[in-house]
Design a protein around this motif. Structure first.
Motif, PDB file in Angstrom:
ATOM      1  N   ASP A 332      11.302   4.997  10.599  1.00 45.07           N
ATOM      2  CA  ASP A 332      11.375   6.122  11.414  1.00 45.07           C
ATOM      3  C   ASP A 332      11.368   7.384  10.492  1.00 45.07           C
ATOM      4  O   ASP A 332      10.869   8.514  11.096  1.00 45.07           O
ATOM      5  CB  ASP A 332      12.972   6.301  11.937  1.00 45.07           C
ATOM      6  CG  ASP A 332      13.040   5.225  12.993  1.00 45.07           C
ATOM      7  OD1 ASP A 332      11.963   4.723  13.433  1.00 45.07           O
ATOM      8  OD2 ASP A 332      14.206   4.781  13.185  1.00 45.07           O
ATOM      9  N   ASN A 333      11.545   7.222   9.193  1.00 48.90           N
ATOM     10  CA  ASN A 333      11.418   8.661   8.457  1.00 48.90           C
ATOM     11  C   ASN A 333      10.062   8.639   7.926  1.00 48.90           C
ATOM     12  O   ASN A 333       9.642   9.714   7.031  1.00 48.90           O
ATOM     13  CB  ASN A 333      12.423   8.331   7.108  1.00 48.90           C
ATOM     14  CG  ASN A 333      12.045   7.252   6.194  1.00 48.90           C
ATOM     15  OD1 ASN A 333      11.130   6.543   6.611  1.00 48.90           O
ATOM     16  ND2 ASN A 333      12.679   7.294   5.227  1.00 48.90           N
ATOM     17  N   GLY A 334       8.880   7.984   8.565  1.00 47.27           N
ATOM     18  CA  GLY A 334       7.616   8.070   8.026  1.00 47.27           C
ATOM     19  C   GLY A 334       7.338   6.961   6.768  1.00 47.27           C
ATOM     20  O   GLY A 334       5.984   7.088   6.384  1.00 47.27           O
ATOM     21  N   ASP A 335       8.075   6.583   6.364  1.00 49.73           N
ATOM     22  CA  ASP A 335       7.748   5.577   5.074  1.00 49.73           C
ATOM     23  C   ASP A 335       7.050   4.355   5.579  1.00 49.73           C
ATOM     24  O   ASP A 335       7.357   3.990   6.681  1.00 49.73           O
ATOM     25  CB  ASP A 335       8.978   4.974   4.203  1.00 49.73           C
ATOM     26  CG  ASP A 335       9.778   6.260   3.279  1.00 49.73           C
ATOM     27  OD1 ASP A 335       9.101   7.457   3.326  1.00 49.73           O
ATOM     28  OD2 ASP A 335      10.959   5.975   3.028  1.00 49.73           O
ATOM     29  N   VAL A 336       5.923   4.145   4.676  1.00 50.10           N
ATOM     30  CA  VAL A 336       5.316   2.934   4.990  1.00 50.10           C
ATOM     31  C   VAL A 336       5.217   1.789   3.953  1.00 50.10           C
ATOM     32  O   VAL A 336       5.067   2.123   2.710  1.00 50.10           O
ATOM     33  CB  VAL A 336       3.772   3.380   5.308  1.00 50.10           C
ATOM     34  CG1 VAL A 336       2.690   1.913   5.365  1.00 50.10           C
ATOM     35  CG2 VAL A 336       3.481   4.253   6.471  1.00 50.10           C
ATOM     36  N   VAL A 337       5.706   0.575   4.116  1.00 51.93           N
ATOM     37  CA  VAL A 337       6.099  -0.602   3.198  1.00 51.93           C
ATOM     38  C   VAL A 337       4.923  -1.499   3.633  1.00 51.93           C
ATOM     39  O   VAL A 337       5.160  -2.189   4.597  1.00 51.93           O
ATOM     40  CB  VAL A 337       7.575  -0.887   3.271  1.00 51.93           C
ATOM     41  CG1 VAL A 337       7.712  -1.995   2.239  1.00 51.93           C
ATOM     42  CG2 VAL A 337       8.426   0.496   2.869  1.00 51.93           C
ATOM     43  N   ASN A 338       4.389  -2.169   2.633  1.00 49.63           N
ATOM     44  CA  ASN A 338       3.488  -3.211   2.767  1.00 49.63           C
ATOM     45  C   ASN A 338       4.428  -4.573   2.150  1.00 49.63           C
ATOM     46  O   ASN A 338       4.783  -4.578   1.039  1.00 49.63           O
ATOM     47  CB  ASN A 338       2.319  -3.214   1.782  1.00 49.63           C
ATOM     48  CG  ASN A 338       1.334  -2.047   2.343  1.00 49.63           C
ATOM     49  OD1 ASN A 338       1.216  -1.962   3.553  1.00 49.63           O
ATOM     50  ND2 ASN A 338       0.729  -1.296   1.534  1.00 49.63           N
ATOM     51  N   GLN A 339       4.275  -5.551   2.918  1.00 53.20           N
ATOM     52  CA  GLN A 339       5.074  -6.845   2.548  1.00 53.20           C
ATOM     53  C   GLN A 339       4.243  -8.043   2.620  1.00 53.20           C
ATOM     54  O   GLN A 339       3.161  -8.050   3.440  1.00 53.20           O
ATOM     55  CB  GLN A 339       6.100  -7.119   3.424  1.00 53.20           C
ATOM     56  CG  GLN A 339       6.902  -8.234   3.564  1.00 53.20           C
ATOM     57  CD  GLN A 339       7.880  -8.693   4.513  1.00 53.20           C
ATOM     58  OE1 GLN A 339       8.401  -7.538   5.320  1.00 53.20           O
ATOM     59  NE2 GLN A 339       8.259  -9.808   4.818  1.00 53.20           N
ATOM     60  N   GLN A 340       4.315  -8.699   1.601  1.00 53.60           N
ATOM     61  CA  GLN A 340       3.674 -10.034   1.810  1.00 53.60           C
ATOM     62  C   GLN A 340       4.580 -11.309   1.585  1.00 53.60           C
ATOM     63  O   GLN A 340       5.765 -11.301   0.886  1.00 53.60           O
ATOM     64  CB  GLN A 340       2.738 -10.388   0.456  1.00 53.60           C
ATOM     65  CG  GLN A 340       1.917 -11.382   0.630  1.00 53.60           C
ATOM     66  CD  GLN A 340       0.605 -11.317  -0.543  1.00 53.60           C
ATOM     67  OE1 GLN A 340       0.379 -10.344  -1.213  1.00 53.60           O
ATOM     68  NE2 GLN A 340      -0.143 -12.326  -0.428  1.00 53.60           N
ATOM     69  N   PHE A 341       4.199 -12.309   2.618  1.00 55.83           N
ATOM     70  CA  PHE A 341       5.239 -13.616   2.452  1.00 55.83           C
ATOM     71  C   PHE A 341       4.308 -14.707   2.182  1.00 55.83           C
ATOM     72  O   PHE A 341       3.561 -15.108   2.804  1.00 55.83           O
ATOM     73  CB  PHE A 341       5.932 -13.528   3.997  1.00 55.83           C
ATOM     74  CG  PHE A 341       6.781 -14.835   4.108  1.00 55.83           C
ATOM     75  CD1 PHE A 341       7.234 -15.616   3.008  1.00 55.83           C
ATOM     76  CD2 PHE A 341       7.343 -14.981   5.209  1.00 55.83           C
ATOM     77  CE1 PHE A 341       8.286 -16.571   3.207  1.00 55.83           C
ATOM     78  CE2 PHE A 341       8.441 -16.008   5.383  1.00 55.83           C
ATOM     79  CZ  PHE A 341       8.832 -16.717   4.484  1.00 55.83           C
TER      80      PHE A 341
END
Length: 587
Positions: A332-341
């Motif tokens: 919601d605050n605009g942060d973008v996080v990339n995740q790999q599983f």
């Protein structure tokens, strides 16, 4: 044989909520099928039986009467036999069609009777026929060979896995993915024609190996142990309500040759993936790319007179990359996080099956059957969270999971056969046990600290089944009656071992047990004529269900409920012509 088809399904569900449980009160499934789709399946084989007497005031059985089956369309010969000393005859391996049955005996008039062989009953009793005394001459009988046909039955389809080379070395789940109407997701959940309300049986029995309401064990059964797979799209009242969306019956291999027989096999394979999705963090472990697979198998069989012993075993060892998923999270605050599983798995699987069939005499037959499955795996997983703008590591999860599953199934069956072929009373007792022993080690790495946790789970399943089934063949179908008693016990214990900077809630650990007692009665009737097939039945089920947890558990508490439901099932099929059938099913 090629058919084409159109399927229309309408479902209505009423659900009541009691506590945390949603209870299915009524489910109506209305299906209209016009068979027009291509399929490859094995034909239904039917056994004909009947009795011949003389036409006198006090009829007596007539032995050695010649009975010949002819195609009604062109009077071509199909099969012939003679009556036994009690005047009864048996013809096996008859495919569905219209026939003429001829009776001939020296000194009696030749008689011809029309016979319709349908697709729903494995046995047809043509009743008693009286021959009139007269002079007659026996004609020469010519024996011809018959080639098996490919045909769709109203009740089930059979797919041969044993002869499909593309399935060798794979698992049962992989074999199911290639069958029409079956789909699976990445977690191994199986659906049949879009419904997950299905029951998966092994040799006609529901066991802890395939699970009740889940199919996670299917990927742990080697396809080399499977002979064929039967699919029943519209189950009759004979089957449990848990499989109202369909039945998948897994038939395992069982040698039938006389004397001592043995078989050894070895299948291997390598899958090469150069690189599946570049790793987003240098801290991630290497992806499994070589993915070897080995599948040795062995079988032994001894058959002599009224005794048949069989045993076989399979080992499936493999390494594979279970997951490599890329996910982008926007907050919601605009942060973008990339995740790999990423998850790599090493897994050995062992299957051993043994059994004994003993035909005491013409009326009594016993079967003893046992199956043991051992499957273990080690999963290594990495889940990094990287900030898209800065490239900094927000958190990094690592886990090491070891799990061992052991399943044991054993059954004893007794079949009482009446004089009439196919007229039987069968009693089966089945016990199935499964234990899941899991240990999960977790590391949570943050920019300023590291957290560690360990959880362990021991979950057991005890399943007791007692079934009684009665089958009576009729001239144009059959009757079925039966009863079933099932008792389920699922105790489990979860333990938390918090480490440094733990994220676990110790109050969630503890023991629990699921219990279910089920009583069922059913009746089923099948009628087949020239163009019409009807199967109608009613199943009554009573279930008493409870979920018991620790009295001091932080979240959950005891719950229980029961229900009794009538479950009707009607299946009809109308033959429009030789190429089209119109079918209607109600569950």
């Amino acid at each position: 044989m090629c058919d084409f088809g159109l399927l229309i399904t309408i479902s209505v569900i009423f659900v009541a909520k009691i506590g945390k449980y949603e209870i299915l009160m009524l489910k109506t499934l209305f299906t209209l099928t016009l068979f027009l789709f291509p399929s490859l399946i094995w034909s239904q084989q039917v056994t004909l039986t009947g009795k011949v007497e003389d036409d006198s005031e006090q009829p007596k059985p007539m032995p050695y009467v010649n009975v010949v089956l002819l195609k009604r369309a062109d009077s071509s010969f199909v099969k012939g036999t003679v009556t036994n000393d009690k005047g009864r005859f048996v013809m096996e391996g008859i495919t569905p069609d219209d026939y003429l049955l001829q009776y001939t005996f020296m000194g009696f008039e030749k008689a011809t009777v029309p016979v319709r062989v349908g697709r729903l009953s494995e046995y047809l009793d043509l009743g008693t026929f009286a021959l009139k005394e007269a002079a007659a001459k026996l004609q020469e009988v010519e024996v011809a060979a018959r080639r098996d046909e490919v045909e769709k039955a109203l009740d089930k389809k059979s797919f041969n896995v044993d002869e499909n080379i593309s399935q060798q070395g794979g698992s049962l789940l992989q074999a199911l993915r290639n069958l029409p109407g079956i789909t699976t997701d990445q977690d191994g959940q199986v659906t049949l024609r879009g419904s997950n309300q299905i029951a998966i049986l092994i040799d006609g029995k529901q066991t802890a190996l395939t699970g009740f309401g889940r199919q996670e064990g299917l990927d742990n059964i080697p396809a080399s142990a499977i002979e064929r797979i039967e699919i029943i799209n519209n189950p009759s009242a004979k089957y449990d309500a848990t499989g109202m969306g369909g039945i998948i019956n897994i038939i395992t291999k069982k040698e039938q040759a006389s004397g001592w027989n043995g078989k050894l096999g070895l299948t291997g394979g390598v899958g090469g993936v150069t690189l599946k999705s570049e790793s987003i963090s240098e801290n991630m472990r290497d992806q499994y790319r070589f993915t070897p697979k080995l599948n040795p198998s062995a079988a032994v069989n001894y058959r002599k007179n009224n005794l048949n012993f069989f045993a076989n075993g399979d080992i499936l060892w493999r390494q594979k990359m279970m997951k490599n998923e890329m996910i982008t999270r926007t907050y919601d605050n605009g942060d973008v996080v990339n995740q790999q599983f990423l998850e790599n798995r090493t897994q050995p699987i062992y299957n051993i099956k043994a059994g004994l069939d003993w035909q005491v005499n013409e009326k009594h037959e016993f079967s003893f059957y046992t199956l043991y499955n051992y499957r273990a795996y080690n999963d290594l997983g990495d889940i990094p969270y990287i900030e898209a703008q800065s490239g900094n590591m927000r958190r990094f999860w690592e886990y090491d999971e070891d799990e061992v599953n052991q399943t044991f199934t054993s059954s004893i069956a007794h079949i009482y056969s009446f004089e009439q072929p196919g007229h039987q009373l069968q009693t089966v007792f089945n016990y199935s046990f499964r234990r899941k022993d899991e240990r999960f080690n977790f590391i949570n790495t943050l920019p300023n600290e590291i957290g560690t946790d360990t959880t362990s789970l021991i979950a057991d399943e005890h399943i007791f089944d007692l079934e009684v089934d009665y089958v009576k063949p009729l001239k144009k179908g059959k009757m079925e009656w039966g009863a079933k008693q099932r008792n389920l016990r699922y105790p489990n214990q979860i333990t938390f071992n918090p480490g440094i900077n733990s994220v676990l809630n110790p109050g969630l650990a503890g023991s629990a047990e699921y219990r279910e007692n089920l009583t069922a009665l059913y009746g089923n009737y099948i009628y087949e004529s020239g163009k019409l097939e009807i199967e109608a039945g009613l199943r009554m089920e009573y279930a008493d269900i409870s979920y018991l947890v620790d009295d001091n558990h932080a979240v959950y508490q005891d719950e229980s409920f029961d229900y009794i439901e009538p479950l009707p099932a009607v299946r009809t099929s109308f033959k429009i012509n030789d190429r089209n059938n119109l079918s209607l099913f109600y569950n």
